[in-house]
Enzyme design. Structure first.
Site, mmCIF file in Angstrom:
data_model
loop_
_atom_site.group_PDB
_atom_site.id
_atom_site.type_symbol
_atom_site.label_atom_id
_atom_site.label_comp_id
_atom_site.label_asym_id
_atom_site.label_seq_id
_atom_site.Cartn_x
_atom_site.Cartn_y
_atom_site.Cartn_z
ATOM 1 N N ARG A 101 41.114 40.971 44.327
ATOM 2 C CA ARG A 101 41.927 41.471 45.431
ATOM 3 C C ARG A 101 43.369 40.997 45.245
ATOM 4 O O ARG A 101 43.599 39.866 44.828
ATOM 5 C CB ARG A 101 41.401 40.960 46.769
ATOM 6 C CG ARG A 101 40.104 41.616 47.213
ATOM 7 C CD ARG A 101 39.696 41.166 48.605
ATOM 8 N NE ARG A 101 39.217 39.799 48.628
ATOM 9 C CZ ARG A 101 39.900 38.745 49.003
ATOM 10 N NH1 ARG A 101 41.158 38.878 49.400
ATOM 11 N NH2 ARG A 101 39.374 37.545 48.992
ATOM 12 N N HIS A 281 34.073 38.384 59.056
ATOM 13 C CA HIS A 281 33.731 38.083 57.659
ATOM 14 C C HIS A 281 32.548 37.120 57.671
ATOM 15 O O HIS A 281 32.700 35.935 57.378
ATOM 16 C CB HIS A 281 34.961 37.459 56.998
ATOM 17 C CG HIS A 281 34.875 37.323 55.511
ATOM 18 N ND1 HIS A 281 35.656 36.453 54.792
ATOM 19 C CD2 HIS A 281 34.094 37.967 54.592
ATOM 20 C CE1 HIS A 281 35.367 36.555 53.500
ATOM 21 N NE2 HIS A 281 34.429 37.456 53.352
ATOM 22 N N SER A 303 35.701 33.132 50.801
ATOM 23 C CA SER A 303 35.100 33.552 49.539
ATOM 24 C C SER A 303 34.756 32.316 48.709
ATOM 25 O O SER A 303 35.435 31.295 48.799
ATOM 26 C CB SER A 303 36.098 34.405 48.763
ATOM 27 O OG SER A 303 36.674 35.356 49.623
ATOM 28 N N ARG A 422 31.400 40.557 39.122
ATOM 29 C CA ARG A 422 30.569 40.938 40.272
ATOM 30 C C ARG A 422 29.339 41.731 39.874
ATOM 31 O O ARG A 422 29.316 42.407 38.843
ATOM 32 C CB ARG A 422 31.400 41.827 41.216
ATOM 33 C CG ARG A 422 32.659 41.187 41.741
ATOM 34 C CD ARG A 422 32.368 40.289 42.893
ATOM 35 N NE ARG A 422 33.557 39.622 43.399
ATOM 36 C CZ ARG A 422 33.722 39.283 44.673
ATOM 37 N NH1 ARG A 422 32.788 39.568 45.562
ATOM 38 N NH2 ARG A 422 34.803 38.644 45.051
#
Ligand code: OXD
Ligand code: MN
Length: 639
Positions: A101, A281, A303, A422
């Site tokens: 990101r 989140h 994260s 990922r």
């Protein structure tokens, strides 16, 4: 932006090339019927096409045939490589400039800056989001989008966040020129015909998502790894007032799978504020105790704190069972009984691969053996995947290729997989999905847990004294930085509610919204907790075994909810007394090491927090939150 697209499209009015995907992918024409679309969707697709000038348009129907055709196309383009060791699994390697990101190029677009971000102290780098004016966005769109899909297919993806027809679900339509994005969105969201039917039957409103990798054909320069992207021009913009998202230049993750962070967190948090609910989140899990009593817990972690591992936990204590509802995002609304009911708006896991193993997360390992797209992991010569921490001995003679496509051997200085590599896998394949994970009414939440990666000073678990105190605890979250965005190193970052990169409006107003939720008449509020699995001793070793043993902490949380477990007050919150937490069978784990509440540490923490609040929230910090900080300092003085 909608207006911006319309204006720009209107100026040029080139002829539309509405060739069906049938020509591109060998599918029937059914998926490409523009005329059959609800008028609002059709208008959006046509506007996007006028602006971006693709060679053809395909409206996604979500069918199996469509999925197979997309994968075949991506393989033919050299963008996906098959992984024959598994069933229908694929590997993508991105351009190394497009791996995470891009927070610095992620903006909220509002008329008034104050609606997007609190006023930070002049000179202090802004941490709670970036603002862009509507005029600047219009110019940015004009510089990027006209003709940006030339020579490429425009895919229109009707999608639903949440079960179609659920009172908690919302629809979106993403226009994109990336088949990889379509294949991933098909895993992460509900795509296609049922969404269009629901739009036709309802008021036709949806979140407008426009995405382009920004590499029209013919290419000016060759692609790297066959991965189209345009890093110099990357921009991820949100227009919450108009429920619109515009993303350009990146094909990866949260920058391009617009249902996830952009819609389900940024746009949705703003919708939630306007409509009186919460878009967070947070993972959601169901936990059943040895007596068969079940609870649902939501948990917010920045994260790289093991959210996916916790969501799929295999309890290390017999008799307990954990089931997964979601691993990243929770939408929560009060039901008629006053309880907060949560859905996972997604249908897949976009999980960080490194560190995932049969020991740390056996359920994830089982989930990713079929129908999974891996990105930027390493590859083994027997057609499998590889990453740091996989913990699987390679068969004799097997060799490895790194995420950069180069030969790699264990012991090489560079990692085999990118730290933010990922897996993108369907949730339904997880062996412990909760039976209610697609319940349109959502699951009732009993407790909410905040957490962070804190090597020092922060106890294993504590409970907030009240809802208001819990909002303060959420606002005070900090964690070591992650590879999921472009931050370097392991510095400690403030991350209120794990939402720092994902607020869809002024973070001070967000805290005020949470406080207001606590005041709601008739609400049966969940209890609020904070956990830290990551304490280290003087030698740098973790003092808590984590993973399956985290169920011991969840057990205390459940017993607190039932009024069955005790606690002792400390200045920071209520912690279990030695007898309240089951540490049986954990040699070398000492209660005292798990519950450090030291005055000097917390006074420093409180000072840092005060500076952070002043610098980043300024006058927009709710006075109740500042009051909780004053009260914490008062309790510390009495220690
Ligand atoms: C994610 C993140 O990718 O939080 O889920 O960064
Ligand atoms: Mn996340």
């Amino acid at each position: 932006m909608h207006a911006a697209i319309a204006r720009l499209g209107g100026r040029r009015q080139p002829p539309l090339a509405l060739a069906p995907l049938a020509r591109g992918l060998g599918l029937g024409a059914a998926g490409s019927e523009l005329g059959a679309l609800p008028p609002s969707v059709r208008a959006f697709v046509e506007e996007g096409a006028r602006l971006c000038r693709p060679r053809a348009i395909h409206v996604c129907d979500g069918s199996e045939a469509e999925g197979a055709a997309l994968l075949a196309q991506l393989q033919a383009d050299g963008l996906l490589h098959p992984l024959p060791k598994y069933d229908n699994c694929w590997l993508a390697r991105t351009d190394p400039r497009d791996v995470a990101r891009v927070e610095s190029r992620t903006v909220l677009v509002t008329e008034r800056e104050r609606d997007a971000v609190p006023p930070s102290t002049p000179g202090a780098p802004r941490q709670l989001g970036n603002w862009m004016s509507p005029a600047a966005l219009e110019q940015a769109v004009a510089e990027r989008f006209p003709g940006c899909m030339e020579g490429r297919m425009l895919y229109a993806i009707p999608f639903s966040m949440g079960p179609v027809g659920s009172p908690l679900a919302k629809a979106g339509v993403q226009l994109t020129d990336s088949a990889y994005v379509v294949a991933s969105m098909r895993i992460m969201t509900r795509v296609g015909a049922p969404v269009l039917r629901a739009l036709a039957d309802g008021d036709g409103s949806f979140v407008r998502c426009l995405h382009s990798v920004g590499r029209p054909l013919p290419l000016q320069e060759p692609l790297v790894s066959q991965w189209p992207c345009n890093p110099e021009k990357t921009l991820v913009a949100h227009v919450p007032d108009r429920r619109e998202i515009v993303s350009f230049g990146s094909g990866y993750g949260g920058n391009s799978l617009l249902g996830k962070k952009c819609f389900a967190l940024r746009i949705a948090s703003r919708l939630a504020r306007d409509e009186g609910w919460l878009a967070e989140h947070m993972l959601i899990l169901g936990i059943t105790d040895p007596e068969g009593r079940k609870k649902y817990v939501a948990a917010a972690f920045p994260s790289a704190c093991g959210k996916t591992n916790l969501a799929m936990l295999t309890p290390a204590v017999p008799g307990w069972r954990v089931e997964c509802v979601g691993d990243d995002i929770a939408w929560m609304k009060f039901g008629p009984d006053g309880r907060l009911r949560a859905i996972n708006p997604e249908t897949g896991f976009f999980g960080v691969a490194p560190g995932t193993s049969a020991r740390t997360n056996p359920n994830a390992m089982r989930t990713v053996r079929r129908n999974t797209i891996f990105t930027n992991v390493g590859q083994s010569s027997d057609g499998g995947v590889y990453w740091e921490g996989l913990d699987e001995p390679a068969a004799p003679g097997v060799t490895f290729t790194s995420w950069l496509g180069k030969p790699w051997s264990p012991g090489d200085p560079e990692p085999c997989a990118h730290p933010n590599s990922r897996f993108c896998a369907p949730a339904r394949q997880c062996p412990i999905m909760d039976p209610a994970w697609e319940d349109p009414e959502g699951v009732p939440i009993d407790a909410i847990i905040f957490g962070g990666r804190r090597p020092q000073g922060v106890p294993l678990v504590y409970e907030a004294f009240s809802w208001q105190h819990g909002v303060f605890v959420g606002s005070a979250m900090r964690s070591e930085a992650t590879a999921a965005a472009e931050h370097a190193g392991k510095q400690l970052m403030h991350d209120p509610f794990a939402m720092r990169p994902f607020f869809g409006y002024n973070a001070g107003q967000y805290l005020a919204h949470w406080l207001a939720v606590g005041e709601r008449a008739g609400a049966r509020l969940p209890r609020l907790f904070h956990v830290n699995w990551f304490l280290r001793d003087g030698a740098g070793r973790f003092v808590w075994p984590g993973f399956g043993h985290n169920v011991r902490v969840l057990a205390w949380v459940c017993r607190r909810v039932d009024g069955e477990a005790g606690a002792r007050p400390t200045p920071v919150g209520l912690v279990p007394r030695p007898d309240d937490l089951d540490l049986a069978g954990l040699p070398g784990v000492a209660y005292d090491d798990l519950f450090p509440v030291e005055r000097a540490f917390w006074e420093r923490e409180a000072r840092d927090l005060r500076r952070y609040f002043e610098e980043q929230f300024g006058p927009d910090l709710p006075k109740e939150v500042l009051g909780e900080l004053d009260t914490l300092e008062g309790r510390l003085r009495k220690m």
